[in-house]
Design a protein around this motif. Sequence first.
Motif, PDB file in Angstrom:
ATOM      1  N   VAL A 123       8.337  29.548  31.065  1.00  0.00           N
ATOM      2  CA  VAL A 123       8.507  29.632  29.612  1.00  0.00           C
ATOM      3  C   VAL A 123       8.862  28.257  29.052  1.00  0.00           C
ATOM      4  CG1 VAL A 123       9.997  30.570  27.805  1.00  0.00           C
ATOM      5  CG2 VAL A 123       9.122  32.070  29.611  1.00  0.00           C
ATOM      6  N   PHE A 124       9.796  27.569  29.702  1.00  0.00           N
ATOM      7  CA  PHE A 124      10.198  26.235  29.242  1.00  0.00           C
ATOM      8  C   PHE A 124       9.014  25.284  29.244  1.00  0.00           C
ATOM      9  CE2 PHE A 124      11.954  22.016  29.419  1.00  0.00           C
ATOM     10  CZ  PHE A 124      13.140  22.072  28.694  1.00  0.00           C
ATOM     11  N   GLU A 125       8.221  25.290  30.313  1.00  0.00           N
ATOM     12  CA  GLU A 125       7.072  24.389  30.408  1.00  0.00           C
ATOM     13  C   GLU A 125       6.028  24.701  29.350  1.00  0.00           C
ATOM     14  OE1 GLU A 125       7.229  23.469  35.228  1.00  0.00           O
ATOM     15  OE2 GLU A 125       6.085  25.185  34.445  1.00  0.00           O
ATOM     16  N   ASN A 126       5.832  25.972  29.029  1.00  0.00           N
ATOM     17  CA  ASN A 126       4.904  26.335  27.962  1.00  0.00           C
ATOM     18  C   ASN A 126       5.324  25.692  26.650  1.00  0.00           C
ATOM     19  OD1 ASN A 126       2.675  28.790  28.190  1.00  0.00           O
ATOM     20  ND2 ASN A 126       4.081  28.724  29.933  1.00  0.00           N
ATOM     21  N   LEU A 127       6.598  25.765  26.333  1.00  0.00           N
ATOM     22  CA  LEU A 127       7.084  25.174  25.086  1.00  0.00           C
ATOM     23  C   LEU A 127       6.982  23.654  25.136  1.00  0.00           C
ATOM     24  CD1 LEU A 127      10.203  27.420  24.398  1.00  0.00           C
ATOM     25  CD2 LEU A 127       7.907  27.607  23.426  1.00  0.00           C
TER      26      LEU A 127
END
Length: 271
Positions: A123-127
């Motif tokens: 999720v963090f990498e997507n953002l």
Amino acid sequence: MSVTEAFARVLSRSGGSSRAPTLDTSHNIVLYLEDISVSFDGFKALNSLNLYIEAGELRCIIGPNGAGKTTMMDVITGKTRPDEGSAWFGQTIDLLRLTEPEIAKAGIGRKFQKPTVFGSHTVFENLELAMAGDKSVWKILFARLRAEQIARIEEVLETIGLKDHRQVLAGGLSHGQKQWLEIGMLLMQDPELLLVDEPVAGMTPQETEHTAELLVGLAGKRSVVVVEHDMEFVRSIARTVTVLHQGSVLAEGSMQEVQNDPKVVEVYLGD
């Protein structure tokens, strides 16, 4: 999906790193659609459509299948060019002169019904991949995040309700959580106008409730246009509702006003 493939998709969404035009909402209108007409093989998908969205408002767009809702969003985002009419983003940005990436860069974000997140990334990498700014491949792959960038990601994680899922692979999220993540990815690009297509389709009641809270919370900070068929959901978030029918505005007002309009009852809401 590899990081390189993910980068390419984010680059196409964000419009690259060129400077965006300045948005002027001094008249308190963020979007002007005037006399927009679109025809496909003789079928008029939009018929002299006029629509005005105020800066910071939450607008719900409803209407039967074939009313022109998707075509309207396609015109706003540059996917479809109208046969006639004008489309302005604020006072000075002529959307009909811009490409799709340029429109995204100017500050219009669109979330489609089916979420398109990078399932093999957290999720963090997507953002992080969706972050506005320099989108050169070297920046994406090797640059270390600055403190303010990390703070921005944390802020968006809090907004979308996925703070405790930051290290979860996006592919392992529920359907609703993927929808929230995609909204978060758009928020990372700091759009002034957010177009959201059927956000609660397939969601659980709890996910639907959270989505309502999320969209209502975004209003005021940015303009939000929601296209939705779920009337209970629309009632829960609606400030102003626009009803489309045969490519034109049939009615507009509060949910109660349009719900009691005989023309709307006849063509859409029924019993």
